[in-house]
Motif scaffolding. Structure first.
Motif, PDB file in Angstrom:
ATOM      1  N   GLU A  92      29.365  45.247   5.475  1.00 47.92           N
ATOM      2  CA  GLU A  92      28.574  44.094   5.891  1.00 47.92           C
ATOM      3  C   GLU A  92      28.762  43.859   7.390  1.00 47.92           C
ATOM      4  O   GLU A  92      29.585  44.512   8.028  1.00 47.92           O
ATOM      5  CB  GLU A  92      28.982  42.855   5.096  1.00 47.92           C
ATOM      6  CG  GLU A  92      28.675  42.975   3.602  1.00 47.92           C
ATOM      7  CD  GLU A  92      28.986  41.711   2.854  1.00 47.92           C
ATOM      8  OE1 GLU A  92      28.473  40.645   3.263  1.00 47.92           O
ATOM      9  OE2 GLU A  92      29.754  41.782   1.881  1.00 47.92           O
ATOM     10  N   TYR A  93      28.018  42.927   7.932  1.00 49.93           N
ATOM     11  CA  TYR A  93      28.063  42.616   9.363  1.00 49.93           C
ATOM     12  C   TYR A  93      28.356  41.137   9.591  1.00 49.93           C
ATOM     13  O   TYR A  93      27.923  40.287   8.815  1.00 49.93           O
ATOM     14  CB  TYR A  93      26.710  42.913  10.032  1.00 49.93           C
ATOM     15  CG  TYR A  93      26.396  44.364  10.194  1.00 49.93           C
ATOM     16  CD1 TYR A  93      26.667  45.027  11.384  1.00 49.93           C
ATOM     17  CD2 TYR A  93      25.802  45.079   9.161  1.00 49.93           C
ATOM     18  CE1 TYR A  93      26.355  46.359  11.547  1.00 49.93           C
ATOM     19  CE2 TYR A  93      25.483  46.419   9.311  1.00 49.93           C
ATOM     20  CZ  TYR A  93      25.763  47.059  10.504  1.00 49.93           C
ATOM     21  OH  TYR A  93      25.452  48.379  10.660  1.00 49.93           O
ATOM     22  N   LEU A  94      29.031  40.862  10.699  1.00 47.25           N
ATOM     23  CA  LEU A  94      29.100  39.502  11.203  1.00 47.25           C
ATOM     24  C   LEU A  94      27.704  39.119  11.686  1.00 47.25           C
ATOM     25  O   LEU A  94      26.910  39.988  12.071  1.00 47.25           O
ATOM     26  CB  LEU A  94      30.080  39.406  12.369  1.00 47.25           C
ATOM     27  CG  LEU A  94      31.543  39.688  12.060  1.00 47.25           C
ATOM     28  CD1 LEU A  94      32.348  39.755  13.354  1.00 47.25           C
ATOM     29  CD2 LEU A  94      32.101  38.636  11.122  1.00 47.25           C
ATOM     30  N   GLU A  95      27.407  37.832  11.718  1.00 49.17           N
ATOM     31  CA  GLU A  95      26.113  37.379  12.225  1.00 49.17           C
ATOM     32  C   GLU A  95      26.152  37.359  13.749  1.00 49.17           C
ATOM     33  O   GLU A  95      26.846  36.535  14.357  1.00 49.17           O
ATOM     34  CB  GLU A  95      25.786  35.994  11.691  1.00 49.17           C
ATOM     35  CG  GLU A  95      24.417  35.516  12.105  1.00 49.17           C
ATOM     36  CD  GLU A  95      24.085  34.126  11.574  1.00 49.17           C
ATOM     37  OE1 GLU A  95      23.204  33.475  12.185  1.00 49.17           O
ATOM     38  OE2 GLU A  95      24.686  33.696  10.581  1.00 49.17           O
ATOM     39  N   ALA A  96      25.428  38.285  14.352  1.00 47.98           N
ATOM     40  CA  ALA A  96      25.410  38.414  15.807  1.00 47.98           C
ATOM     41  C   ALA A  96      24.496  37.364  16.435  1.00 47.98           C
ATOM     42  O   ALA A  96      23.510  36.925  15.836  1.00 47.98           O
ATOM     43  CB  ALA A  96      24.937  39.804  16.202  1.00 47.98           C
ATOM     44  N   VAL A  97      24.842  36.979  17.660  1.00 47.88           N
ATOM     45  CA  VAL A  97      24.056  36.040  18.457  1.00 47.88           C
ATOM     46  C   VAL A  97      23.686  36.749  19.754  1.00 47.88           C
ATOM     47  O   VAL A  97      24.555  37.290  20.441  1.00 47.88           O
ATOM     48  CB  VAL A  97      24.873  34.766  18.764  1.00 47.88           C
ATOM     49  CG1 VAL A  97      24.128  33.847  19.722  1.00 47.88           C
ATOM     50  CG2 VAL A  97      25.237  34.042  17.473  1.00 47.88           C
ATOM     51  N   ARG A  98      22.402  36.762  20.070  1.00 51.23           N
ATOM     52  CA  ARG A  98      21.970  37.388  21.333  1.00 51.23           C
ATOM     53  C   ARG A  98      22.619  36.662  22.500  1.00 51.23           C
ATOM     54  O   ARG A  98      22.538  35.444  22.592  1.00 51.23           O
ATOM     55  CB  ARG A  98      20.462  37.309  21.492  1.00 51.23           C
ATOM     56  CG  ARG A  98      19.697  38.362  20.762  1.00 51.23           C
ATOM     57  CD  ARG A  98      18.216  38.121  20.907  1.00 51.23           C
ATOM     58  NE  ARG A  98      17.497  38.892  21.880  1.00 51.23           N
ATOM     59  CZ  ARG A  98      17.232  40.178  21.785  1.00 51.23           C
ATOM     60  NH1 ARG A  98      17.708  40.860  20.793  1.00 51.23           N
ATOM     61  NH2 ARG A  98      16.525  40.793  22.698  1.00 51.23           N
TER      62      ARG A  98
ATOM     63  N   VAL B 153      33.776  45.444  17.446  1.00 53.19           N
ATOM     64  CA  VAL B 153      33.360  44.472  18.464  1.00 53.19           C
ATOM     65  C   VAL B 153      31.893  44.679  18.828  1.00 53.19           C
ATOM     66  O   VAL B 153      31.134  43.726  18.970  1.00 53.19           O
ATOM     67  CB  VAL B 153      34.253  44.583  19.721  1.00 53.19           C
ATOM     68  CG1 VAL B 153      33.683  43.775  20.877  1.00 53.19           C
ATOM     69  CG2 VAL B 153      35.679  44.156  19.401  1.00 53.19           C
ATOM     70  N   GLU B 154      31.469  45.908  18.964  1.00 51.49           N
ATOM     71  CA  GLU B 154      30.157  46.242  19.508  1.00 51.49           C
ATOM     72  C   GLU B 154      28.982  45.836  18.639  1.00 51.49           C
ATOM     73  O   GLU B 154      27.883  45.619  19.132  1.00 51.49           O
ATOM     74  CB  GLU B 154      30.068  47.740  19.795  1.00 51.49           C
ATOM     75  CG  GLU B 154      31.056  48.225  20.833  1.00 51.49           C
ATOM     76  CD  GLU B 154      32.486  48.434  20.288  1.00 51.49           C
ATOM     77  OE1 GLU B 154      32.706  48.368  19.051  1.00 51.49           O
ATOM     78  OE2 GLU B 154      33.384  48.664  21.116  1.00 51.49           O
ATOM     79  N   ASP B 155      29.185  45.741  17.305  1.00 46.49           N
ATOM     80  CA  ASP B 155      28.050  45.398  16.449  1.00 46.49           C
ATOM     81  C   ASP B 155      28.419  44.525  15.247  1.00 46.49           C
ATOM     82  O   ASP B 155      27.563  44.172  14.452  1.00 46.49           O
ATOM     83  CB  ASP B 155      27.324  46.654  15.976  1.00 46.49           C
ATOM     84  CG  ASP B 155      28.212  47.599  15.160  1.00 46.49           C
ATOM     85  OD1 ASP B 155      29.370  47.245  14.852  1.00 46.49           O
ATOM     86  OD2 ASP B 155      27.734  48.709  14.838  1.00 46.49           O
ATOM     87  N   GLY B 156      29.698  44.165  15.098  1.00 46.22           N
ATOM     88  CA  GLY B 156      30.119  43.294  14.009  1.00 46.22           C
ATOM     89  C   GLY B 156      30.190  43.965  12.650  1.00 46.22           C
ATOM     90  O   GLY B 156      30.358  43.290  11.636  1.00 46.22           O
TER      91      GLY B 156
END
Length: 118
Positions: free
Chosen positions: A95-101, A82-85
């Motif tokens: 890999e990472y989810l695309e985070a949104v600020r 949850v904290e960083d995808g």
């Protein structure tokens, strides 16, 4: 340096504490967003698995595993922090989810950049 214009994603109370909520794409966008809330902390991501781009939720607003500890891709079972995808297991491991600020303002509104999800 100036901040990008912001838009209201939702009210903080619209996301049940300890749960998640999905948001449809904005006009002109293909993919929506989703948010996970823990207290006043909110994480927002683009609703797209990095493996093949499918939406993560099997039913509306269900993005978390049964223990509500990880984000789960309904198609392949990939798990994300949850904290960083970050993907901790599954076909897109590493890999990472695309985070949104995102942030919660003084009016308890979840704010994201105007172009979030585009």
């Amino acid at each position: 340096m100036t901040d990008k214009p912001k838009r209201v994603l939702c009210a903080l109370e619209d996301i049940p504490d300890g749960n998640s909520k999905g948001f449809p794409p904005v006009p002109g966008a293909f993919t929506g967003l989703f948010a996970v809330r823990r207290g006043r902390q909110v994480w927002v991501y683009v609703n797209s698995c990095p493996h093949i781009g499918v939406p993560l939720d099997p039913v509306p607003d269900r993005f978390l595993d049964t223990k509500k500890q990880n984000i789960l891709c309904s198609t392949h079972g990939a798990r994300f922090r949850v904290e960083d995808g970050f993907c901790t297991s599954g076909p897109c491991y590493g890999e990472y989810l695309e985070a949104v600020r995102a942030h919660v303002n003084e009016h308890d509104q979840v704010m994201v950049p105007e172009d979030a999800g585009l």
